[in-house]
Design a protein around this motif. Structure first.
Motif, PDB file in Angstrom:
ATOM      1  N   GLU A 239      41.339  42.444  32.387  1.00 52.23           N
ATOM      2  CA  GLU A 239      42.020  41.521  31.488  1.00 52.23           C
ATOM      3  C   GLU A 239      41.761  40.058  31.840  1.00 52.23           C
ATOM      4  OE1 GLU A 239      43.466  42.548  28.844  1.00 52.23           O
ATOM      5  OE2 GLU A 239      43.215  44.671  29.351  1.00 52.23           O
ATOM      6  N   THR A 240      41.368  39.803  33.093  1.00 55.85           N
ATOM      7  CA  THR A 240      41.111  38.415  33.523  1.00 55.85           C
ATOM      8  C   THR A 240      39.786  38.344  34.269  1.00 55.85           C
ATOM      9  OG1 THR A 240      42.280  38.694  35.632  1.00 55.85           O
ATOM     10  CG2 THR A 240      43.583  37.940  33.738  1.00 55.85           C
ATOM     11  N   ALA A 241      39.292  37.141  34.450  1.00 52.31           N
ATOM     12  CA  ALA A 241      38.056  36.923  35.215  1.00 52.31           C
ATOM     13  C   ALA A 241      38.132  35.559  35.899  1.00 52.31           C
ATOM     14  CB  ALA A 241      36.840  36.996  34.295  1.00 52.31           C
ATOM     15  N   ALA A 242      37.366  35.421  36.989  1.00 54.59           N
ATOM     16  CA  ALA A 242      37.314  34.152  37.724  1.00 54.59           C
ATOM     17  C   ALA A 242      36.206  33.298  37.127  1.00 54.59           C
ATOM     18  CB  ALA A 242      37.057  34.412  39.205  1.00 54.59           C
ATOM     19  N   GLU A 249      34.597  25.250  41.940  1.00 50.13           N
ATOM     20  CA  GLU A 249      36.008  25.530  41.634  1.00 50.13           C
ATOM     21  C   GLU A 249      36.092  26.632  40.587  1.00 50.13           C
ATOM     22  OE1 GLU A 249      40.014  23.311  39.867  1.00 50.13           O
ATOM     23  OE2 GLU A 249      38.154  22.186  40.190  1.00 50.13           O
ATOM     24  N   ILE A 250      36.932  27.621  40.862  1.00 51.80           N
ATOM     25  CA  ILE A 250      37.107  28.721  39.915  1.00 51.80           C
ATOM     26  C   ILE A 250      38.561  28.794  39.481  1.00 51.80           C
ATOM     27  CG2 ILE A 250      35.196  30.108  40.822  1.00 51.80           C
ATOM     28  CD1 ILE A 250      37.265  31.822  42.272  1.00 51.80           C
ATOM     29  N   SER A 251      38.760  29.380  38.310  1.00 50.02           N
ATOM     30  CA  SER A 251      40.107  29.555  37.775  1.00 50.02           C
ATOM     31  C   SER A 251      40.208  30.954  37.183  1.00 50.02           C
ATOM     32  CB  SER A 251      40.394  28.501  36.702  1.00 50.02           C
ATOM     33  OG  SER A 251      41.654  28.730  36.093  1.00 50.02           O
ATOM     34  N   GLN A 252      41.284  31.667  37.508  1.00 53.72           N
ATOM     35  CA  GLN A 252      41.498  33.001  36.962  1.00 53.72           C
ATOM     36  C   GLN A 252      42.063  32.858  35.554  1.00 53.72           C
ATOM     37  OE1 GLN A 252      40.566  35.268  39.200  1.00 53.72           O
ATOM     38  NE2 GLN A 252      40.783  37.096  37.926  1.00 53.72           N
ATOM     39  N   GLU A 262      29.200  30.505  29.705  1.00 55.98           N
ATOM     40  CA  GLU A 262      29.984  30.131  30.881  1.00 55.98           C
ATOM     41  C   GLU A 262      29.635  31.044  32.052  1.00 55.98           C
ATOM     42  OE1 GLU A 262      33.930  28.208  28.754  1.00 55.98           O
ATOM     43  OE2 GLU A 262      33.969  30.330  29.309  1.00 55.98           O
ATOM     44  N   ILE A 263      30.070  30.641  33.244  1.00 59.75           N
ATOM     45  CA  ILE A 263      29.713  31.374  34.463  1.00 59.75           C
ATOM     46  C   ILE A 263      30.996  31.917  35.102  1.00 59.75           C
ATOM     47  CG2 ILE A 263      28.665  31.219  36.759  1.00 59.75           C
ATOM     48  CD1 ILE A 263      26.918  28.958  35.662  1.00 59.75           C
ATOM     49  N   THR A 315      28.817  39.437  46.423  1.00 56.55           N
ATOM     50  CA  THR A 315      29.413  38.539  45.434  1.00 56.55           C
ATOM     51  C   THR A 315      28.333  38.069  44.463  1.00 56.55           C
ATOM     52  OG1 THR A 315      31.075  37.805  47.013  1.00 56.55           O
ATOM     53  CG2 THR A 315      30.680  36.377  45.118  1.00 56.55           C
ATOM     54  N   LEU A 316      28.659  38.025  43.187  1.00 57.44           N
ATOM     55  CA  LEU A 316      27.684  37.687  42.154  1.00 57.44           C
ATOM     56  C   LEU A 316      28.201  36.555  41.277  1.00 57.44           C
ATOM     57  CD1 LEU A 316      26.792  41.307  40.926  1.00 57.44           C
ATOM     58  CD2 LEU A 316      25.473  39.916  42.532  1.00 57.44           C
ATOM     59  N   ARG A 317      27.271  35.692  40.877  1.00 57.68           N
ATOM     60  CA  ARG A 317      27.561  34.737  39.813  1.00 57.68           C
ATOM     61  C   ARG A 317      26.915  35.285  38.544  1.00 57.68           C
ATOM     62  NH1 ARG A 317      28.005  28.473  41.042  1.00 57.68           N
ATOM     63  NH2 ARG A 317      28.935  28.480  43.126  1.00 57.68           N
ATOM     64  N   VAL A 318      27.685  35.346  37.480  1.00 55.81           N
ATOM     65  CA  VAL A 318      27.207  35.964  36.239  1.00 55.81           C
ATOM     66  C   VAL A 318      27.341  34.977  35.084  1.00 55.81           C
ATOM     67  CG1 VAL A 318      27.559  37.859  34.593  1.00 55.81           C
ATOM     68  CG2 VAL A 318      27.890  38.258  37.052  1.00 55.81           C
ATOM     69  N   ARG A 319      26.229  34.779  34.360  1.00 57.02           N
ATOM     70  CA  ARG A 319      26.289  33.952  33.152  1.00 57.02           C
ATOM     71  C   ARG A 319      26.679  34.844  31.978  1.00 57.02           C
ATOM     72  NH1 ARG A 319      24.550  29.019  32.290  1.00 57.02           N
ATOM     73  NH2 ARG A 319      23.154  29.063  34.100  1.00 57.02           N
ATOM     74  N   VAL A 320      27.721  34.466  31.269  1.00 53.57           N
ATOM     75  CA  VAL A 320      28.311  35.304  30.232  1.00 53.57           C
ATOM     76  C   VAL A 320      27.448  35.321  28.976  1.00 53.57           C
ATOM     77  CG1 VAL A 320      30.349  35.656  28.771  1.00 53.57           C
ATOM     78  CG2 VAL A 320      30.606  34.805  31.122  1.00 53.57           C
TER      79      VAL A 320
END
Length: 732
Positions: A239-242, A249-252, A262-263, A315-320
């Motif tokens: 239901e959520t993502a960082a 800086e990340i936001s849940q 977005e990433i 840990t992965l960075r993912v481009r949406v």
């Protein structure tokens, strides 16, 4: 005081000018209920869709936007005899659990009462042929009444409530004859007991309820197992993502607040909430329920990931690329819901039969009573015979004959990687005797790969990958991924249809057509793979050839062999180049193929085969395959297909293997066989049972056992469909 009802929160858009709402409906147990609800709601002005999902007792409604208040649907359902409210997953599950527990309690009460009443009936049966005193017999009858009447009042609630709602709405359902039969049997038994008669039928009435409750409990549990498939998918949704809101800086945030481009950060042990591509990091991911791959997949730069995939290690960075309802997981869930709501022509036949059954059952029982009285029988004997007819002719078995097979087959096919997208796809697929495959993306994997990367110096290949990032061509994307390129070369210019060029450190770099890069002399057509796309790379005076191609699906050859072994004709129709199509056809052993065909050519070929009497299964994935998919007798697409092709196809298969095509055909044959068996079992049972009941041979007790046994037999026969997957050696 006037109370308004606002259900706008539950309404969503279903396309241009169309709104949609899902309602949970209580008391839906059979095909007759489904048909009545759908007819009643479809008759409302401006309603474009009314489809009942018997599996989770939900009705999907669509109507022209702004023309109807959703509260009117709930009012209309109440008029039809059904209580309804907006469907919410959590409340629906809680209601389902409560109903299951209540049904189990009813079954426990009925079974306990049946055992005790039967124990009391044994001395009465034996005493009637011996020297039992009338007072003793009356005592046992009254004792049976004290047990049976309150037990029936409690255990019969699932049927009595449903029948009362139907009668209040001036209609009938299959619970009406059941309730009438039980009440008449109990009432007749009470009258017999008051008048000191030798026989009472408390045992018949309470045993009838026990048999019916066993059948309904089995039916509910079978549907629960099928719903578990959809539940497994729902459980995969995060239901959520960082989301990155700055460089570090990340936001849940909720998934609905995430947009393409977005990433997001995907940490070990988390489920991915979006579809996208890894841009940084390395890990292993489990995406078995999404793509069909059972082994962990290595995720690194350029690897696509899907919503619902589990990140195992890094840990992965993912481009949406897609989020919320646009993800692959959401698409699969929608297709699965279509499968569970699908209506086949056999189900429609059962609907019509069930709709006629209630008045026929009541009329038959009434005529039986009047007929026996006319022949000189007492009203007592005539009514007992009428009760037996009423009970034994209840169309429960017919109502279960098709929906149970459809539910079981849909679940079995999903486990094999196939989703239904059309109500009568099972029947039409079982008739298919000729398969036409598109090549690109169907017989081959949709992903491109570089074949000769090892033959090119690493430094040069890395530059080619960086230059490829400046192009939008899918072949260039494959080169960039294979080279592990991260940053494009600034200043690169793409010339449409030719390639990309740039000057770097005084060197001219070019990537594209051989003629654009000046490498025509390097081509040796005798050694170049006919299926490969040829890309040239020039770095100053150094020139290289890069071969990019799609590989055949790993199981394509055994699948084609399996189709031939089933006497199914196979051919390839592809818009690709002749050398590429010929190479694929030779590798797979398909003698009949055509290359360079247009969508119109494909349709013409399908029509030609139709005129010969063939039933064509078209398997394709491209946008240009949509017309031929629609023209075929039945059609399939891989989940990687263009959205329009998926919408047109009758079935969709998951993952990289091609074996779901064979799996679906085998499953459809088995399911169709079971549907026909169930219909004949239900019809044959009534053809044999009704005359016997009318003749007066059967007691209400025997009628109850026979009717319930036929329903249970139909359900058990339907459950044989769960073994589909284990019967096919290719599915292992």
């Amino acid at each position: 005081m006037h109370v308004t009802r606002d259900f706008s929160h539950y309404v969503r858009s279903a396309g241009e000018g169309v709104q949609h709402i899902d309602l949970a409906v209580e008391g839906v147990h059979c095909a007759g209920c489904m048909a009545k609800i759908e007819r009643g709601l479809s008759a409302m002005p401006d309603v474009t869709l009314a489809r009942v999902n018997l599996t989770d007792r939900r009705v999907a409604l669509e109507w022209k936007a702004g023309t109807l208040d959703p509260a009117h649907f709930i009012d209309r359902l109440e008029e039809l005899g059904y209580k309804a409210y907006p469907y919410e997953t959590e409340s629906a599950e809680a209601s389902e659990v409560a109903e299951s527990r209540f049904l189990l309690r009813c079954l426990g009460v009925a079974a306990f009462a049946t055992m005790n009443v039967m124990m009391l009936s044994i001395p009465v049966w034996s005493g009637n042929v011996s020297d039992m005193l009338p007072e003793q017999r009356d005592f046992f009858h009254w004792l049976s009444a004290l047990i049976a009447l309150p037990a029936a009042a409690y255990a019969g609630q699932p049927f009595f409530r449903s029948a009362w709602r139907a009668l209040s709405a001036r209609t009938t359902n299959m619970d009406v004859p059941i309730s009438i039969g039980v009440i008449l049997a109990l009432g007749m038994s009470l009258v017999e007991t008051v008048h000191h008669a030798e026989h009472a039928y408390f045992d018949a009435a309470i045993m009838l309820l026990t048999f019916l409750l066993v059948g309904r409990f089995l039916d509910q549990n079978m549907r629960k197992r099928t719903r578990a498939v959809a539940g497994n998918l729902a459980a995969l949704k995060a239901e959520t993502a960082a989301k990155f809101v700055g460089s570090d800086e990340i936001s849940q945030v909720p998934v609905a607040a995430i947009h393409p481009g977005e990433i997001v950060l995907l940490r070990p042990g988390e489920r991915c909430a979006v579809d996208g591509t890894v841009i940084e990091g390395r890990s292993e991911i489990d995406q078995s329920l999404i793509t069909g791959e059972t082994l962990y997949v290595t995720a690194e730069q350029g690897t696509p990931v899907y919503a619902g995939s589990m990140n195992i290690s890094g840990t992965l960075r993912v481009r949406v690329s897609a989020a919320s309802e646009a993800t692959l997981l959401a698409e699969i869930t929608r297709l699965l819901e279509n499968a569970l709501q699908a209506r086949s022509r056999y189900m429609r036949l059962a609907d019509r039969a069930s709709r006629l059954y209630a008045p026929v059952v009541h009329a038959t029982a009434l005529l039986t009573i009047l007929g026996w009285v006319a022949l000189g029988a007492s009203w007592h004997d005539a009514i007992v015979t009428g009760i037996a007819v009423l009970i034994i002719t209840c169309p429960c078995a017919l109502g279960l004959a098709i929906p149970t097979v459809q539910t079981v087959a849909s679940g079995a096919m999903f486990k094999a990687g196939v989703l239904l997208n059309s109500g009568d796809a099972i029947e039409r697929l079982a008739e298919a005797d000729h398969v036409i495959f598109d090549k690109t993306g169907t017989l081959t994997l949709p992903d491109l790969e570089v074949m000769n990367a090892a033959e090119i110096p690493a430094e040069s290949f890395a530059l080619a990958g960086r230059l490829a990032l400046s192009s939008h061509h899918p072949v260039a994307a494959a080169i960039a991924q294979a080279a592990g390129a991260v940053s494009p070369i600034v200043g690169a210019v793409e010339e449409a249809g030719q390639g990309v060029s740039v000057t770097l450190d005084g060197q001219d770099l070019r990537l594209g057509r051989p003629s654009f890069c000046g490498t025509d002399a390097l081509l040796d057509k005798r050694t170049v793979d006919p299926e490969a796309s040829i890309v040239a790379f020039a770095k100053g005076g150094e020139k290289f050839i890069v071969l990019v191609r799609q590989r055949l699906r790993p199981d394509a050859k055994p699948v084609i062999a399996a189709l031939k072994a089933r006497n199914i004709g196979v051919e390839i129709l592809s818009g690709d180049r002749e050398p590429a199509v010929r190479a694929a056809a030779d590798a797979l052993g398909i003698p009949e193929w055509r290359a360079g065909v247009t969508p119109a050519d494909k349709i013409a070929r399908i029509e030609q085969l139709k005129q010969r009497g063939a039933k064509v299964l078209m398997v394709g994935d491209g946008m240009n395959d949509a017309p031929s998919l629609a023209a075929a007798h039945v059609s399939m697409s891989p989940i990687s297909a263009a959205h329009l092709s998926q919408a047109t196809a009758d079935l969709v298969f998951l993952g990289r293997p091609l074996v779901p095509v064979v799996a679906a055909i085998d499953a459809s044959h088995k399911a169709l066989h079971l549907m026909r068996q169930n219909l004949w079992l239900a019809i044959g049972y009534n053809v044999l049972a009704v005359p016997v009941a009318i003749s007066g041979i059967l007691t209400p007790l025997i009628a109850a056992a026979a009717m319930s046994s036929s329903s249970i037999l139909v359900m058990l026969n339907s459950l044989r469909g769960r073994r589909l997957r284990r019967e096919n050696e290719l599915w292992k």
